[in-house]
Design a protein around this motif. Structure first.
Motif, PDB file in Angstrom:
ATOM      1  N   ALA A   1      24.710  -8.254  46.936  1.00  0.00           N
ATOM      2  CA  ALA A   1      25.117  -6.717  47.337  1.00  0.00           C
ATOM      3  C   ALA A   1      26.567  -6.472  47.287  1.00  0.00           C
TER       4      ALA A   1
ATOM      5  N   VAL B   1      27.255  -2.779  46.052  1.00  0.00           N
ATOM      6  CA  VAL B   1      25.797  -2.074  46.387  1.00  0.00           C
ATOM      7  C   VAL B   1      25.336  -2.334  47.748  1.00  0.00           C
ATOM      8  N   THR B   2      24.568  -1.759  47.943  1.00  0.00           N
ATOM      9  CA  THR B   2      23.910  -2.133  49.287  1.00  0.00           C
ATOM     10  C   THR B   2      22.679  -3.103  49.136  1.00  0.00           C
TER      11      THR B   2
ATOM     12  N   GLN C   1      19.758  -2.735  50.090  1.00  0.00           N
ATOM     13  CA  GLN C   1      18.497  -2.068  49.768  1.00  0.00           C
ATOM     14  C   GLN C   1      18.537  -1.830  48.260  1.00  0.00           C
ATOM     15  N   THR C   2      19.535  -1.473  47.637  1.00  0.00           N
ATOM     16  CA  THR C   2      19.842  -1.451  46.238  1.00  0.00           C
ATOM     17  C   THR C   2      19.194  -2.844  45.600  1.00  0.00           C
TER      18      THR C   2
ATOM     19  N   ALA D   1      15.341  -3.002  46.008  1.00  0.00           N
ATOM     20  CA  ALA D   1      14.738  -2.286  45.184  1.00  0.00           C
ATOM     21  C   ALA D   1      14.806  -2.665  43.788  1.00  0.00           C
ATOM     22  N   ILE D   2      15.673  -3.090  43.213  1.00  0.00           N
ATOM     23  CA  ILE D   2      15.853  -3.748  41.920  1.00  0.00           C
ATOM     24  C   ILE D   2      14.755  -4.920  41.928  1.00  0.00           C
TER      25      ILE D   2
ATOM     26  N   TYR E   1      13.538   0.264  41.324  1.00  0.00           N
ATOM     27  CA  TYR E   1      14.786   0.829  40.901  1.00  0.00           C
ATOM     28  C   TYR E   1      15.407   0.172  39.579  1.00  0.00           C
TER      29      TYR E   1
ATOM     30  N   PRO F   1      18.400  -0.251  37.678  1.00  0.00           N
ATOM     31  CA  PRO F   1      20.085  -0.179  37.636  1.00  0.00           C
ATOM     32  C   PRO F   1      20.629   0.479  36.601  1.00  0.00           C
ATOM     33  N   SER F   2      21.877   1.112  36.729  1.00  0.00           N
ATOM     34  CA  SER F   2      22.676   1.534  35.563  1.00  0.00           C
ATOM     35  C   SER F   2      22.869   0.600  34.915  1.00  0.00           C
TER      36      SER F   2
ATOM     37  N   LEU G   1      25.798  -1.430  36.187  1.00  0.00           N
ATOM     38  CA  LEU G   1      25.459  -2.500  37.529  1.00  0.00           C
ATOM     39  C   LEU G   1      24.645  -3.715  36.536  1.00  0.00           C
TER      40      LEU G   1
END
Length: 65
Positions: A20, A25-26, A28-29, A32-33, A38, A40-41, A44
Motif C-alpha cells: 500500500a 494507497v491504504t 484497506q484498498t 479489498a482488491i 474492489y 482498482p482503476s 492503479l
C-alpha cells in the motif's frame, strides 16, 4: 475482477501495508482488491503491474460477461 495480487505479494514477501505504501494507497484498498471487493482503476492496475514487473493481465483477469 479476479486477481492474483495476494500471490504476487507473497512471492515478493511483502505485507499489505508495505505494498500500500509503495502504491500510495491504504492497506484497506489492498485488502479489498485481494478479496475481489474492489476493482482498482486502470492507473492503479498499471502501478501494481509495474511494481511487480509483470503485465496487467498477469495480475488481473478480465472477463467479458
Amino acid at each position: 475482477m479476479k486477481n492474483k495480487l495476494k500471490i504476487y505479494r507473497a512471492m515478493k514477501d511483502i505485507t499489505q501495508e508495505e505494498l500500500a505504501n509503495e502504491l500510495g494507497v491504504t492497506r484497506q484498498t489492498i485488502i479489498a482488491i485481494e478479496k475481489n471487493k474492489y476493482d482498482p482503476s486502470l492507473v492503479l492496475e498499471f502501478k501494481i503491474a509495474k511494481f511487480f514487473k509483470v503485465q496487467i493481465e498477469d495480475v488481473f483477469e478480465y472477463k467479458i460477461e
